[in-house]
Design a protein around this motif. Structure first.
Motif, short mmCIF file in Angstrom:
data_model
loop_
_atom_site.label_atom_id
_atom_site.label_comp_id
_atom_site.label_asym_id
_atom_site.label_seq_id
_atom_site.Cartn_x
_atom_site.Cartn_y
_atom_site.Cartn_z
N GLN A 2 0.86 -1.32 0.03
CA GLN A 2 0.24 -0.04 0.10
C GLN A 2 1.02 1.23 -0.01
O GLN A 2 2.16 1.27 0.58
N THR A 3 0.35 2.35 -0.73
CA THR A 3 1.08 3.48 -0.74
C THR A 3 -0.15 4.40 -0.70
O THR A 3 -1.20 4.30 -0.96
N VAL A 4 0.63 5.79 0.03
CA VAL A 4 -0.48 6.83 0.28
C VAL A 4 0.32 8.41 -0.24
O VAL A 4 1.60 8.30 0.13
N THR A 5 -0.52 8.95 -0.91
CA THR A 5 0.10 10.00 -1.70
C THR A 5 -0.60 11.34 -1.57
O THR A 5 -1.89 11.24 -1.83
N GLN A 6 0.22 12.20 -1.09
CA GLN A 6 -0.46 13.82 -0.82
C GLN A 6 0.12 14.63 -1.80
O GLN A 6 1.48 14.91 -1.56
N SER A 7 -0.26 15.17 -2.87
CA SER A 7 0.40 15.71 -4.06
C SER A 7 0.35 17.14 -3.60
O SER A 7 1.14 17.79 -4.41
N THR A 20 -9.72 22.53 0.56
CA THR A 20 -9.57 20.98 0.43
C THR A 20 -8.03 20.22 0.24
O THR A 20 -7.58 20.71 -0.57
N LEU A 21 -7.72 19.35 1.07
CA LEU A 21 -6.66 18.67 0.91
C LEU A 21 -6.81 17.36 0.18
O LEU A 21 -7.85 16.68 0.66
N SER A 22 -5.79 17.02 -0.69
CA SER A 22 -6.10 15.65 -1.76
C SER A 22 -5.19 14.74 -0.85
O SER A 22 -4.08 14.80 -0.23
N TYR A 90 -0.95 18.35 7.74
CA TYR A 90 -1.91 17.37 7.81
C TYR A 90 -1.52 16.16 7.03
O TYR A 90 -0.93 16.27 5.72
N PHE A 91 -1.53 15.05 7.70
CA PHE A 91 -1.08 13.88 7.05
C PHE A 91 -2.23 12.91 6.80
O PHE A 91 -3.22 12.75 7.93
N CYS A 92 -2.31 12.19 5.78
CA CYS A 92 -3.48 11.15 5.44
C CYS A 92 -2.66 9.83 5.74
O CYS A 92 -1.47 9.83 5.46
N ALA A 93 -3.48 8.82 6.13
CA ALA A 93 -2.78 7.69 6.60
C ALA A 93 -3.77 6.57 6.28
O ALA A 93 -4.91 6.69 6.34
N TYR A 94 -3.35 5.35 5.83
CA TYR A 94 -4.06 4.15 5.77
C TYR A 94 -3.72 2.88 6.56
O TYR A 94 -2.49 3.01 6.92
N ALA A 95 -4.50 2.23 7.01
CA ALA A 95 -4.28 1.37 8.02
C ALA A 95 -4.22 -0.11 7.48
O ALA A 95 -5.11 -0.42 6.86
N SER A 96 -3.21 -0.57 7.78
CA SER A 96 -2.85 -2.15 7.05
C SER A 96 -2.33 -2.78 8.50
O SER A 96 -1.22 -2.72 8.88
N TYR A 98 -1.69 -3.95 11.80
CA TYR A 98 -1.48 -2.92 12.96
C TYR A 98 -0.88 -1.69 12.64
O TYR A 98 -0.70 -0.76 13.32
N GLN A 99 -0.44 -1.45 11.16
CA GLN A 99 0.35 -0.34 10.77
C GLN A 99 -0.54 0.84 10.25
O GLN A 99 -1.43 0.46 9.63
N LEU A 100 0.09 2.12 10.50
CA LEU A 100 -0.38 3.03 9.39
C LEU A 100 0.54 3.34 8.40
O LEU A 100 1.77 3.51 8.79
N ILE A 101 -0.07 3.56 7.22
CA ILE A 101 1.02 3.84 6.08
C ILE A 101 0.78 5.54 5.99
O ILE A 101 -0.42 5.80 5.64
N TRP A 102 1.82 6.09 5.91
CA TRP A 102 1.51 7.62 5.85
C TRP A 102 2.04 8.29 4.67
O TRP A 102 2.93 7.90 3.83
N GLY A 103 1.14 9.47 4.18
CA GLY A 103 1.51 10.36 3.25
C GLY A 103 2.70 11.33 3.44
O GLY A 103 2.85 11.20 4.79
#
Lengths: 112, 115
Positions: A2-7, A20-22, A90-96, A98-103
């Motif tokens: 998984q990857t997280v992108t904040q452009s 609005t934050l993407s 501001y950080f976007c994160a995805y949960a996988s 136990y872990q959070l994957i961060w932008g």
């Protein structure tokens, strides 16, 4: 993986306006969680809002709301009536598991 | 309120020194995490622990070790500090469980400078 992108490395908005934050993410999973966290200058990281992927309804917390587009793998954060205290990273994160994957984060500047 | 504390806000160490960063949480959380935060890279997981004496490597464990002897305390150890370990270090904790496991509570961070 998984990857997280904040452009948007940096955004600015006039006080009282809406911004609005993407965030986009990549995953092959069908059930997961997404988060927006806020890190004010020299202060602790705090949770802003959480979205569960199986819920179609977009999460809302007071002036903060998300636009969750599961098919597009997009998870944007809308801040209404921006206030000086909203200035932060501001950080976007995805949960996988136990872990959070961060932008990489978006720095939000509020113009008075 | 959940409280996560870290032993130092700012730390300056010399190359080759052994460095200990301490983290304590007061909410009886099972999970604890150590992250490193660098501009433009977001947060990268170094190690995490889901129980006392248990540890799992994260994405960037090289040059680091951890210790969790008590449930409330999670220590990060830099065995021989190097300049490329200059960074902000964040500790976090979360309760066990599917949803709650992901809502992490953070400490204030330790800004480490290695000279």
């Amino acid at each position: 993986a998984q990857t997280v992108t904040q452009s948007q490395p940096e955004m600015s908005v006039q006080e009282a306006e809406t911004v609005t934050l993407s965030c986009t993410y990549d995953t092959s999973e069908s059930d997961y969680y997404l988060f927006w966290y806020k890190q004010p200058p020299s202060r602790q990281m705090i949770l802003v809002i959480r979205q569960e992927a199986y819920k179609q309804q977009n999460a809302t917390e007071n002036r903060f709301s998300v636009n969750f587009q599961k098919a597009a793998k997009s998870f944007s954060l809308k801040i209404s009536d921006s206030q000086l205290g909203d200035a932060a990273m501001y950080f976007c994160a995805y949960a996988s598991n136990y872990q959070l994957i961060w932008g990489a984060g978006t720095k939000l500047i509020i113009k008075p | 309120d959940v409280k996560v504390t870290q032993s130092s806000r700012y730390l300056v160490k010399r190359t080759g020194e052994k460095v200990f960063l301490e983290c304590v949480q007061d909410m009886d959380h099972e999970n604890m995490f150590w992250y490193r935060q660098d501009p433009g890279l977001g947060l990268r997981l170094i190690y995490f622990s889901y129980d006392v004496k248990m540890k799992e490597k994260g994405d960037i464990p090289e040059g680091y070790s951890v210790s969790r002897e008590k449930k409330e305390r999670f220590s990060l150890i830099l065995e021989s500090a190097s300049t490329n370990q200059t960074s902000m270090y964040l500790c976090a904790s979360s309760p066990a469980g599917t949803g709650g496991a992901y809502e992490q509570y953070f400490g204030p961070g330790t800004r480490l400078t290695v000279t």
